[in-house]
Design a protein around this motif. Structure first.
Motif, PDB file in Angstrom:
ATOM      1  N   UNK A  52    -113.412  33.727  25.635  1.00  0.00           N
ATOM      2  CA  UNK A  52    -112.233  33.573  26.478  1.00  0.00           C
ATOM      3  C   UNK A  52    -111.661  32.171  26.285  1.00  0.00           C
ATOM      4  N   UNK A  53    -110.353  32.087  26.110  1.00  0.00           N
ATOM      5  CA  UNK A  53    -109.700  30.800  25.958  1.00  0.00           C
ATOM      6  C   UNK A  53    -109.703  30.006  27.245  1.00  0.00           C
ATOM      7  N   UNK A  54    -109.276  28.756  27.118  1.00  0.00           N
ATOM      8  CA  UNK A  54    -109.272  27.844  28.270  1.00  0.00           C
ATOM      9  C   UNK A  54    -107.862  27.321  28.534  1.00  0.00           C
ATOM     10  N   UNK A  55    -107.666  26.841  29.747  1.00  0.00           N
ATOM     11  CA  UNK A  55    -106.375  26.239  30.104  1.00  0.00           C
ATOM     12  C   UNK A  55    -106.145  24.987  29.264  1.00  0.00           C
ATOM     13  N   UNK A  56    -104.928  24.781  28.785  1.00  0.00           N
ATOM     14  CA  UNK A  56    -104.652  23.651  27.899  1.00  0.00           C
ATOM     15  C   UNK A  56    -104.467  22.328  28.638  1.00  0.00           C
ATOM     16  N   UNK A  57    -104.341  21.288  27.869  1.00  0.00           N
ATOM     17  CA  UNK A  57    -104.045  19.963  28.399  1.00  0.00           C
ATOM     18  C   UNK A  57    -102.775  20.004  29.258  1.00  0.00           C
ATOM     19  N   UNK A  58    -102.850  19.420  30.442  1.00  0.00           N
ATOM     20  CA  UNK A  58    -101.684  19.375  31.324  1.00  0.00           C
ATOM     21  C   UNK A  58    -101.564  20.545  32.266  1.00  0.00           C
ATOM     22  N   UNK A  59    -102.427  21.557  32.133  1.00  0.00           N
ATOM     23  CA  UNK A  59    -102.340  22.740  32.993  1.00  0.00           C
ATOM     24  C   UNK A  59    -103.081  22.470  34.297  1.00  0.00           C
ATOM     25  N   UNK A  60    -102.381  21.978  35.281  1.00  0.00           N
ATOM     26  CA  UNK A  60    -102.948  21.641  36.589  1.00  0.00           C
ATOM     27  C   UNK A  60    -102.188  22.360  37.689  1.00  0.00           C
ATOM     28  N   UNK A  61    -102.762  22.482  38.876  1.00  0.00           N
ATOM     29  CA  UNK A  61    -102.004  23.058  39.995  1.00  0.00           C
ATOM     30  C   UNK A  61    -100.708  22.306  40.259  1.00  0.00           C
TER      31      UNK A  61
END
Length: 642
Positions: free
Chosen positions: A97-106
């Motif tokens: 499973x992939x992961x959230x990228x750089x900068x992906x924040x609430x």
């Protein structure tokens, strides 16, 4: 003598009826079985088996083919697998499973006005996992080269006759597709025409994707020429995909269209092998992936249901349906609050959630006469000798659980969107008058399943997904980006384990299953359909374990679905994803008496013609030394055995 003859004739009649019960025949094989979401993809698996590949090789070929056919997924999606290794007698879990990228924040998504990450487009993307997962499985447990395993998919990328289901999905999604230049160039083969998508049976060509796969294979072949091992050569292709020119073009195309994925994100991500979770249900060991999937919800359900005599209730009796529904109310409530990427939280609750004493306590909470519209998460921490650190979030969560607006007691007020249903694949599933179509689309959205087994004992169950139509293709790679970021939440009160963060995996619905009996493979099974997956798989398993159905009967048998859960996909607001207490899908053949009894218990009823899947499954027949395949009568799923 006459009485004996009459009895024999009666038994023969019953046997004949049982033989005709299924709309599709069971599959039988002595050497191998390949079952997946598209007929051509099943053929790809058969081609590999015929070249003496094992079940892992064949599963990888089917995975590649389904991605190439956009069978509700693509090459930019994610892959989750369970593999039984006959050499060690162990079940292996693959987390790709992939992961959230750089900068992906609430804060980032809330700053753009989102309650959840979006459903479509580059901001819905996590890093691609399927290619890496395929390489890992093939390198560690297969026998063939990447070139051999990808050959059917590459042939299809060069051009294959597209089927109506995918072609029509392209046409329905063209308002999105037309916004993304690389997607538009691939999918809208008749620009400016009334129907811009391909027609069913038209040869659909994906030159960019073919070029990408050729580059990966070229890296493998170059490594082999340099005397690298089979495994090292496969991983050379992996490196080109995640660190080389394929990665650079993917990142360029993603960022050009507003996405966040970086080269560092791709290079740092890796598929991993994990220990699967499992429980024993009446002598059967049932295996699932860890709590970054919804899979443990099925295990929790089995633990609770052990406390009831399901067989005596009778298949799909009122009491059986009610007990299933109430059990799933509890386990989905736990899923919705306690599941998420365990690598990001040292306070995992999973050991408590799977504790048999916890299950007994939860079973005692079930009201045997009425639906509990307020069923919520339990407290598993005392069963681990700990104190729950999230009780304050449970109080905040209660405010988000207000189900009074626009709802009746025991159900929801349905909206009607006949036009949507008539143009979509849902039209064959649900009565238009009984369904909020947008909600049901989100509930059932996405994925496929891949099941394979061979005479040497290798058994594989894969539930891949992501990058489905309408897909945003990243540059000239031909690869549709995942939309799995939408399964994150932005508020800890919804699920403190599943708040988006760079490098974190979302909690997904994807959920392959393996079961062992007396230490040997018994079943592998999977299904598509978002939040309904483990609902259908739970009932499929019980159909065989409790009601002695054949594998094909169990895939086609009428199921129920609950909507009393937080949706994992779709919708832009909290309200879009809220549970719908008492909402239940029943088969059209449900007796009137059962309908009336369920309504008195507080249920709001909807009905469908086919409510079983589509489930794909393989049964390992130890008595006869053969392999049975089952594929439900719902959708285009198909199998081949030999």
């Amino acid at each position: 003598m006459k009485r004996i003859l009459t009895l024999a004739l009666s038994l023969a009649t019953v046997a004949g009826l049982q033989a005709q019960q299924t709309q599709k025949p069971p599959l039988h094989g002595k050497n191998w079985m390949a079952v997946t979401g598209k007929p051509l993809a099943a053929t790809a698996g058969a081609m590999i088996f015929q070249k003496n590949g094992n079940a892992v090789d064949a599963a990888c070929a089917m995975l590649a083919a389904t991605c190439t056919m956009w069978d509700v997924l693509s090459w930019g999606g994610e892959t989750q697998a369970l593999i039984y290794n006959p050499k060690t007698g162990k079940v292996i879990a693959i987390n790709a499973l992939g992961v959230a990228p750089t900068g992906a924040t609430p804060a980032y998504y809330k700053g753009k006005g989102y309650d959840f990450p979006p459903e479509y487009g580059p901001l819905a993307a996590v890093t691609p996992g399927t290619f890496g997962g395929l390489c890992l499985m093939l390198a560690n447990y297969g026998t063939m080269s990447l070139k051999e395993v990808l050959a059917p998919a590459m042939d299809m990328a060069a051009g294959y006759p597209i089927e109506a289901q995918t072609a029509n999905s392209i046409e329905r999604g063209k308002k999105y597709i037309s916004q993304w230049p690389y997607s538009k160039a691939v999918f809208l083969t008749h620009p400016g025409a009334e129907r811009e998508a391909p027609e069913a049976g038209e040869i659909f060509v994906q030159k960019d994707l073919l070029n990408t796969l050729q580059k990966a294979v070229a890296a493998e072949q170059e490594a082999l020429k340099n005397h690298k091992s089979r495994k090292e050569a496969i991983m050379a292709a992996y490196d080109r995909f995640y660190k080389g020119d394929i990665a650079r073009e993917f990142v360029r195309g993603c960022q050009e269209q507003g996405g966040l994925i970086t080269m560092e994100d791709l290079a740092k991500w890796k598929p991993v092998e994990e220990e699967p979770l499992h429980v024993n249900y009446k002598g059967i060991e049932v295996y699932k992936l860890q709590e970054w999937t919804q899979g443990p919800m099925l295990l929790q359900s089995l633990n609770i249901l052990e406390n009831f005599d399901l067989k005596s209730m009778g298949y799909n009796s009122t009491q059986y349906i009610h007990t299933l529904y109430q059990t799933m109310n509890l386990t989905f409530a736990d899923r919705d609050f306690y599941y998420g990427d365990p690598a990001f939280n040292p306070n995992s609750a999973i050991k408590g959630l799977l504790n048999k004493d916890y299950a007994k306590a939860r079973a005692k909470e079930i009201n045997l006469t009425q639906n509990d519209a307020n069923a919520g998460p339990g407290d598993p921490y005392p069963y681990m000798g700990k104190t729950n650190p999230y009780l304050h979030f449970l109080k905040e969560r209660a405010a988000l659980m207000d189900t009074t607006s626009g709802r009746k007691p025991g159900g929801f007020v349905p909206k009607h969107d006949a036009a949507f249903l008539q143009q979509s694949d849902l039209s064959s599933m649900y009565a238009v008058n009984d369904v909020d179509s947008a909600y049901m689309d989100r509930l059932w959205r996405g994925t496929t399943s891949v099941e394979a087994a061979d005479k040497d004992g290798w058994v594989v169950s894969i539930t891949p997904s992501g990058g489905w139509l309408p897909a945003c293709i990243a540059g000239k790679t031909g690869i549709g980006m995942s939309q799995r970021a939408q399964s994150f939440v932005l508020d800890s009160a919804l699920d403190p384990f599943n708040v988006i963060a760079p490098g974190k995996r979302p909690r997904v619905t994807l959920t392959p299953t393996l079961a062992l009996k007396e230490g040997k493979p018994y079943l592998c099974f999977g299904v598509q359909g978002g939040d309904t997956q483990d609902q259908n798989l739970l009932q499929f398993f019980l159909n065989m374990a409790e009601f002695n159905m054949t594998v094909q009967q169990a895939t086609e048998a009428a199921n129920i679905n609950t909507n009393q859960l937080w949706l994992s996909l779709g919708g832009s607001t909290i309200k879009d994803r809220q549970p719908r207490p008492g909402s239940i899908l029943l088969n059209n053949n449900t007796p009137e008496k059962t309908r009336q009894e369920l309504q008195k218990m507080g249920y709001h009823l909807s009905f469908g013609d086919r409510t079983s899947g589509p489930i794909n499954a393989i049964f390992l027949d130890r008595k006869h030394g053969t392999i049975w395949g089952g594929s439900s009568n719902h959708g285009e799923d198909y199998g081949i055995g030999w």
